[in-house]
Design a protein around this motif. Structure first.
Motif, mmCIF file in Angstrom:
data_model
loop_
_atom_site.group_PDB
_atom_site.id
_atom_site.type_symbol
_atom_site.label_atom_id
_atom_site.label_comp_id
_atom_site.label_asym_id
_atom_site.label_seq_id
_atom_site.Cartn_x
_atom_site.Cartn_y
_atom_site.Cartn_z
ATOM 1 N N ALA A 199 -0.993 2.738 -5.169
ATOM 2 C CA ALA A 199 -1.501 1.367 -5.220
ATOM 3 C C ALA A 199 -1.884 0.825 -3.852
ATOM 4 C CB ALA A 199 -0.452 0.452 -5.842
ATOM 5 N N SER A 200 -2.840 -0.076 -3.866
ATOM 6 C CA SER A 200 -3.217 -0.890 -2.723
ATOM 7 C C SER A 200 -3.516 -2.269 -3.290
ATOM 8 C CB SER A 200 -4.452 -0.312 -2.030
ATOM 9 O OG SER A 200 -4.833 -1.141 -0.947
ATOM 10 N N ASP A 201 -2.663 -3.259 -2.972
ATOM 11 C CA ASP A 201 -2.856 -4.575 -3.580
ATOM 12 C C ASP A 201 -2.333 -5.681 -2.687
ATOM 13 O OD1 ASP A 201 0.130 -5.149 -4.862
ATOM 14 O OD2 ASP A 201 -0.411 -3.034 -4.964
ATOM 15 N N SER A 202 -2.645 -6.897 -3.053
ATOM 16 C CA SER A 202 -2.187 -8.066 -2.305
ATOM 17 C C SER A 202 -1.987 -9.230 -3.264
ATOM 18 C CB SER A 202 -3.192 -8.438 -1.212
ATOM 19 O OG SER A 202 -4.434 -8.763 -1.788
ATOM 20 N N ALA A 203 -1.201 -10.192 -2.809
ATOM 21 C CA ALA A 203 -0.936 -11.373 -3.632
ATOM 22 C C ALA A 203 -0.554 -12.550 -2.745
ATOM 23 C CB ALA A 203 0.191 -11.095 -4.627
ATOM 24 N N LEU B 195 4.877 -21.281 -3.256
ATOM 25 C CA LEU B 195 6.201 -21.806 -3.572
ATOM 26 C C LEU B 195 6.157 -23.209 -4.174
ATOM 27 C CD1 LEU B 195 8.028 -20.486 -0.392
ATOM 28 C CD2 LEU B 195 7.987 -19.469 -2.687
ATOM 29 N N VAL B 196 5.096 -23.971 -3.902
ATOM 30 C CA VAL B 196 4.966 -25.314 -4.474
ATOM 31 C C VAL B 196 4.482 -25.230 -5.923
ATOM 32 C CG1 VAL B 196 3.743 -27.519 -4.324
ATOM 33 C CG2 VAL B 196 4.607 -26.429 -2.246
ATOM 34 N N GLN B 197 3.423 -24.459 -6.140
ATOM 35 C CA GLN B 197 2.885 -24.294 -7.492
ATOM 36 C C GLN B 197 3.720 -23.335 -8.328
ATOM 37 O OE1 GLN B 197 0.272 -26.146 -8.609
ATOM 38 N NE2 GLN B 197 0.393 -27.115 -6.596
ATOM 39 N N GLN B 198 4.606 -22.579 -7.662
ATOM 40 C CA GLN B 198 5.456 -21.562 -8.279
ATOM 41 C C GLN B 198 4.637 -20.526 -9.036
ATOM 42 O OE1 GLN B 198 8.985 -23.045 -10.180
ATOM 43 N NE2 GLN B 198 9.659 -24.005 -8.293
ATOM 44 N N THR B 199 3.621 -19.980 -8.319
ATOM 45 C CA THR B 199 2.750 -18.962 -8.904
ATOM 46 C C THR B 199 2.618 -17.775 -7.953
ATOM 47 O OG1 THR B 199 0.794 -19.994 -7.945
ATOM 48 C CG2 THR B 199 1.366 -20.623 -10.208
ATOM 49 N N ILE B 200 2.209 -16.655 -8.519
ATOM 50 C CA ILE B 200 1.820 -15.478 -7.755
ATOM 51 C C ILE B 200 0.449 -15.072 -8.295
ATOM 52 C CG2 ILE B 200 2.336 -13.091 -7.162
ATOM 53 C CD1 ILE B 200 5.260 -13.678 -7.794
ATOM 54 N N VAL B 201 -0.541 -14.998 -7.410
ATOM 55 C CA VAL B 201 -1.892 -14.629 -7.803
ATOM 56 C C VAL B 201 -2.347 -13.499 -6.888
ATOM 57 C CG1 VAL B 201 -4.270 -15.422 -8.031
ATOM 58 C CG2 VAL B 201 -2.390 -16.970 -8.591
ATOM 59 N N GLY B 202 -2.840 -12.420 -7.479
ATOM 60 C CA GLY B 202 -3.280 -11.298 -6.664
ATOM 61 C C GLY B 202 -4.016 -10.259 -7.473
ATOM 62 N N GLY B 203 -4.125 -9.083 -6.876
ATOM 63 C CA GLY B 203 -4.788 -7.974 -7.535
ATOM 64 C C GLY B 203 -4.904 -6.798 -6.606
ATOM 65 N N GLY B 204 -5.502 -5.718 -7.120
ATOM 66 C CA GLY B 204 -5.655 -4.533 -6.299
ATOM 67 C C GLY B 204 -6.222 -3.368 -7.070
ATOM 68 N N ILE B 205 -5.984 -2.187 -6.508
ATOM 69 C CA ILE B 205 -6.494 -0.940 -7.069
ATOM 70 C C ILE B 205 -5.363 0.076 -7.136
ATOM 71 C CG2 ILE B 205 -8.060 1.010 -6.666
ATOM 72 C CD1 ILE B 205 -9.898 -0.926 -5.188
ATOM 73 N N ASP C 113 0.843 -1.193 0.000
ATOM 74 C CA ASP C 113 0.000 0.000 0.000
ATOM 75 C C ASP C 113 0.878 1.242 0.000
ATOM 76 O OD1 ASP C 113 -2.024 2.097 0.890
ATOM 77 O OD2 ASP C 113 -3.246 0.270 0.869
ATOM 78 N N ALA C 114 0.431 2.268 -0.689
ATOM 79 C CA ALA C 114 1.160 3.534 -0.736
ATOM 80 C C ALA C 114 1.022 4.310 0.576
ATOM 81 C CB ALA C 114 0.641 4.383 -1.896
ATOM 82 N N ASP C 115 0.065 3.933 1.400
ATOM 83 C CA ASP C 115 -0.225 4.625 2.653
ATOM 84 C C ASP C 115 0.360 3.837 3.825
ATOM 85 O OD1 ASP C 115 -1.284 5.837 4.900
ATOM 86 O OD2 ASP C 115 -3.356 5.779 4.187
ATOM 87 N N PRO C 116 1.352 4.385 4.529
ATOM 88 C CA PRO C 116 1.981 3.647 5.623
ATOM 89 C C PRO C 116 1.053 3.373 6.800
ATOM 90 C CG PRO C 116 2.727 5.923 5.630
ATOM 91 C CD PRO C 116 1.912 5.730 4.380
ATOM 92 N N SER C 117 0.019 4.206 6.995
ATOM 93 C CA SER C 117 -0.877 4.007 8.134
ATOM 94 C C SER C 117 -1.650 2.692 8.033
ATOM 95 C CB SER C 117 -1.845 5.185 8.278
ATOM 96 O OG SER C 117 -2.766 5.226 7.208
ATOM 97 N N VAL C 118 -1.764 2.141 6.825
ATOM 98 C CA VAL C 118 -2.415 0.840 6.641
ATOM 99 C C VAL C 118 -1.696 -0.235 7.456
ATOM 100 C CG1 VAL C 118 -2.841 -0.978 4.929
ATOM 101 C CG2 VAL C 118 -3.388 1.393 4.389
ATOM 102 N N PHE C 119 -0.391 -0.051 7.649
ATOM 103 C CA PHE C 119 0.416 -1.017 8.397
ATOM 104 C C PHE C 119 0.728 -0.536 9.814
ATOM 105 C CE2 PHE C 119 1.493 -1.574 3.875
ATOM 106 C CZ PHE C 119 1.028 -2.868 3.724
ATOM 107 N N GLY C 120 0.086 0.562 10.218
ATOM 108 C CA GLY C 120 0.290 1.070 11.567
ATOM 109 C C GLY C 120 1.633 1.748 11.771
ATOM 110 N N ILE C 121 2.208 2.291 10.720
ATOM 111 C CA ILE C 121 3.492 2.972 10.834
ATOM 112 C C ILE C 121 3.365 4.401 10.323
ATOM 113 C CG2 ILE C 121 4.864 0.865 10.681
ATOM 114 C CD1 ILE C 121 5.384 1.506 7.737
ATOM 115 N N GLU C 122 4.320 5.233 10.722
ATOM 116 C CA GLU C 122 4.350 6.608 10.242
ATOM 117 C C GLU C 122 5.243 6.692 9.020
ATOM 118 O OE1 GLU C 122 5.198 9.602 13.131
ATOM 119 O OE2 GLU C 122 4.061 8.557 14.672
#
Length: 111
Positions: free
Chosen positions: A57-61, A65-75, A29-38
């Motif tokens: 951006a605000s996203d997750s994925a 490691l077994v399937q060797q994939t990254i799946v995610g998305g965001g805004i 996330d571009a906003d540090p407060s999302v993680f409770g930090i300044e």
């Protein structure tokens, strides 16, 4: 060829990774407060040629490691730009499905 000449991407976000067995859950996330930090709001820059697009951006994925994939998305909240994107605003929603390729000379992620 990338649309509108946007061939490069520079992302400046905060992130957190949580390992759960053979999967890694990630959040960015571009906003540090999302993680409770300044800190300062950060942003993304998509560029190439005479056009640039700016956003936050605000996203997750999930990295599997077994399937060797990254799946995610965001805004991405579009906050401006240059060239044809001068004064651009809006939201971009996206999904991603990438493949990990460990040992690849092009890097570990293949899009």
């Amino acid at each position: 060829m990338a649309p509108f000449g946007l061939t490069n991407f520079d992302s400046r976000t905060y992130g957190r990774f949580d390992e759960r067995g053979t999967q890694i859950f990630s959040r960015f996330d571009a906003d540090p407060s999302v993680f409770g930090i300044e800190g300062n709001l950060r942003g993304d820059r998509y560029f190439g040629g005479s056009n640039e697009l700016f956003g936050r951006a605000s996203d997750s994925a999930v990295i599997d490691l077994v399937q060797q994939t990254i799946v995610g998305g965001g805004i991405i909240n579009v906050t401006g730009g240059t060239g044809i994107f001068d004064n651009a605003t809006g939201l971009i929603t996206f999904t991603q499905e990438d493949r990990l390729t460990p040992g690849s000379p092009d890097g570990p992620i293949n899009f």
